[in-house]
Design a protein around this motif. Structure first.
Motif, mmCIF file in Angstrom:
data_model
loop_
_atom_site.group_PDB
_atom_site.id
_atom_site.type_symbol
_atom_site.label_atom_id
_atom_site.label_comp_id
_atom_site.label_asym_id
_atom_site.label_seq_id
_atom_site.Cartn_x
_atom_site.Cartn_y
_atom_site.Cartn_z
ATOM 1 N N ALA A 146 -7.545 1.673 -6.630
ATOM 2 C CA ALA A 146 -6.873 1.686 -5.337
ATOM 3 C C ALA A 146 -6.338 0.287 -5.060
ATOM 4 O O ALA A 146 -7.002 -0.706 -5.340
ATOM 5 C CB ALA A 146 -7.833 2.119 -4.242
ATOM 6 N N PHE A 147 -5.134 0.255 -4.515
ATOM 7 C CA PHE A 147 -4.477 -1.020 -4.228
ATOM 8 C C PHE A 147 -3.549 -0.840 -3.041
ATOM 9 O O PHE A 147 -3.176 0.285 -2.682
ATOM 10 C CB PHE A 147 -3.702 -1.519 -5.461
ATOM 11 C CG PHE A 147 -2.825 -0.471 -6.082
ATOM 12 C CD1 PHE A 147 -1.501 -0.323 -5.706
ATOM 13 C CD2 PHE A 147 -3.334 0.394 -7.050
ATOM 14 C CE1 PHE A 147 -0.694 0.652 -6.275
ATOM 15 C CE2 PHE A 147 -2.536 1.376 -7.623
ATOM 16 C CZ PHE A 147 -1.210 1.504 -7.233
ATOM 17 N N LEU A 148 -3.181 -1.950 -2.427
ATOM 18 C CA LEU A 148 -2.297 -1.883 -1.275
ATOM 19 C C LEU A 148 -0.890 -1.500 -1.694
ATOM 20 O O LEU A 148 -0.382 -1.977 -2.711
ATOM 21 C CB LEU A 148 -2.244 -3.237 -0.553
ATOM 22 C CG LEU A 148 -3.535 -3.729 0.079
ATOM 23 C CD1 LEU A 148 -3.296 -5.084 0.754
ATOM 24 C CD2 LEU A 148 -4.093 -2.726 1.080
ATOM 25 N N ASP A 149 -0.261 -0.638 -0.902
ATOM 26 C CA ASP A 149 1.149 -0.307 -1.088
ATOM 27 C C ASP A 149 1.943 -1.557 -0.717
ATOM 28 O O ASP A 149 1.669 -2.186 0.302
ATOM 29 C CB ASP A 149 1.518 0.864 -0.169
ATOM 30 C CG ASP A 149 2.875 1.459 -0.463
ATOM 31 O OD1 ASP A 149 3.856 0.688 -0.609
ATOM 32 O OD2 ASP A 149 2.979 2.694 -0.525
ATOM 33 N N THR A 150 2.901 -1.938 -1.546
ATOM 34 C CA THR A 150 3.682 -3.152 -1.270
ATOM 35 C C THR A 150 4.677 -2.953 -0.140
ATOM 36 O O THR A 150 5.192 -3.929 0.400
ATOM 37 C CB THR A 150 4.430 -3.639 -2.530
ATOM 38 O OG1 THR A 150 5.281 -2.593 -2.999
ATOM 39 C CG2 THR A 150 3.446 -4.070 -3.605
ATOM 40 N N ARG A 151 4.942 -1.709 0.210
ATOM 41 C CA ARG A 151 5.796 -1.384 1.360
ATOM 42 C C ARG A 151 5.043 -0.403 2.245
ATOM 43 O O ARG A 151 5.363 0.772 2.304
ATOM 44 C CB ARG A 151 7.119 -0.795 0.889
ATOM 45 C CG ARG A 151 8.002 -1.801 0.166
ATOM 46 C CD ARG A 151 9.336 -1.208 -0.139
ATOM 47 N NE ARG A 151 9.515 -0.089 0.766
ATOM 48 C CZ ARG A 151 10.380 0.894 0.644
ATOM 49 N NH1 ARG A 151 11.186 0.930 -0.320
ATOM 50 N NH2 ARG A 151 10.458 1.890 1.487
ATOM 51 N N LYS B 49 0.029 -1.817 7.819
ATOM 52 C CA LYS B 49 -0.776 -2.722 7.000
ATOM 53 C C LYS B 49 -2.137 -2.092 6.725
ATOM 54 O O LYS B 49 -2.755 -1.534 7.619
ATOM 55 C CB LYS B 49 -0.917 -4.075 7.681
ATOM 56 C CG LYS B 49 0.385 -4.840 7.716
ATOM 57 C CD LYS B 49 0.223 -6.171 8.394
ATOM 58 C CE LYS B 49 1.536 -6.932 8.406
ATOM 59 N NZ LYS B 49 1.377 -8.263 9.023
ATOM 60 N N GLY B 50 -2.559 -2.179 5.470
ATOM 61 C CA GLY B 50 -3.793 -1.544 5.030
ATOM 62 C C GLY B 50 -3.556 -0.206 4.348
ATOM 63 O O GLY B 50 -4.495 0.450 3.920
ATOM 64 N N HIS B 51 -2.295 0.195 4.199
ATOM 65 C CA HIS B 51 -1.900 1.431 3.500
ATOM 66 C C HIS B 51 -2.288 1.278 2.029
ATOM 67 O O HIS B 51 -1.816 0.385 1.341
ATOM 68 C CB HIS B 51 -0.393 1.593 3.681
ATOM 69 C CG HIS B 51 0.239 2.729 2.957
ATOM 70 N ND1 HIS B 51 1.536 3.083 3.209
ATOM 71 C CD2 HIS B 51 -0.191 3.584 1.996
ATOM 72 C CE1 HIS B 51 1.885 4.092 2.443
ATOM 73 N NE2 HIS B 51 0.839 4.413 1.687
ATOM 74 N N VAL B 52 -3.174 2.146 1.571
ATOM 75 C CA VAL B 52 -3.717 2.073 0.215
ATOM 76 C C VAL B 52 -3.171 3.227 -0.628
ATOM 77 O O VAL B 52 -2.995 4.338 -0.142
ATOM 78 C CB VAL B 52 -5.265 2.159 0.259
ATOM 79 C CG1 VAL B 52 -5.863 2.183 -1.131
ATOM 80 C CG2 VAL B 52 -5.842 0.995 1.052
ATOM 81 N N LEU B 53 -2.913 2.935 -1.896
ATOM 82 C CA LEU B 53 -2.572 3.963 -2.879
ATOM 83 C C LEU B 53 -3.765 4.115 -3.816
ATOM 84 O O LEU B 53 -4.316 3.121 -4.282
ATOM 85 C CB LEU B 53 -1.336 3.566 -3.682
ATOM 86 C CG LEU B 53 -0.049 3.399 -2.890
ATOM 87 C CD1 LEU B 53 1.067 2.917 -3.804
ATOM 88 C CD2 LEU B 53 0.333 4.686 -2.208
#
Length: 137
Positions: free
Chosen positions: A23-28, A32-36
């Motif tokens: 899991a990592f932060l979406d770059t767009r 803020k804090g939107h995780v993929l």
């Protein structure tokens, strides 16, 4: 691209790296804090996820939904997955988006924002990671 992140060849603001997924932060991010969340192996669609992997993968998604709420003080989360159609990256991934009442998100029109800088993104990833590590399940 996601395979490169899983392999460590593409930089990302990782929140967690476990056998069941990364899991990592979406770059767009929508917020803020939107995780993929992605499985470690390359899969294009949900149908490609083996029955044996479902519990582990979606268990990780569930844990991240709890951690995003706790770590960011969100009122809830929006958990979503595009499956082939509208899938911007042809790799199975699940969005975990922090929500607050009145945040303006309506339907499936996802406005996007940006992190101020790498330190801002790192701070969000750290907060979610800390909350994830304190979840007893």
């Amino acid at each position: 691209m996601f395979c490169g992140i899983v392999a460590g060849e593409v930089p990302a603001f990782r929140v967690v790296d476990e056998p069941d997924g990364v899991a990592f932060l979406d770059t767009r991010p929508v917020f803020k804090g939107h995780v993929l969340v992605v499985p470690r192996t390359h899969l294009v669609a949900l149908a490609d996820l083996s029955p044996e992997s479902i519990a582990g993968y979606f268990g990780l998604v569930r844990r991240l939904a709890v951690a995003v709420e706790a770590g960011l003080g969100a009122g809830g989360t929006f958990v979503a997955m595009n499956n082939k159609v509208s899938q911007s990256v042809p790799h199975l991934h699940t969005h975990v988006v922090p929500r607050t009442k009145g945040d303006g998100l309506r339907g499936f029109f996802w406005p996007r924002t940006r992190y101020a800088d790498d330190a801002d993104a790192t701070a969000y990833a750290d907060r979610i990671r800390t909350a994830l590590s304190t979840d007893p399940t």
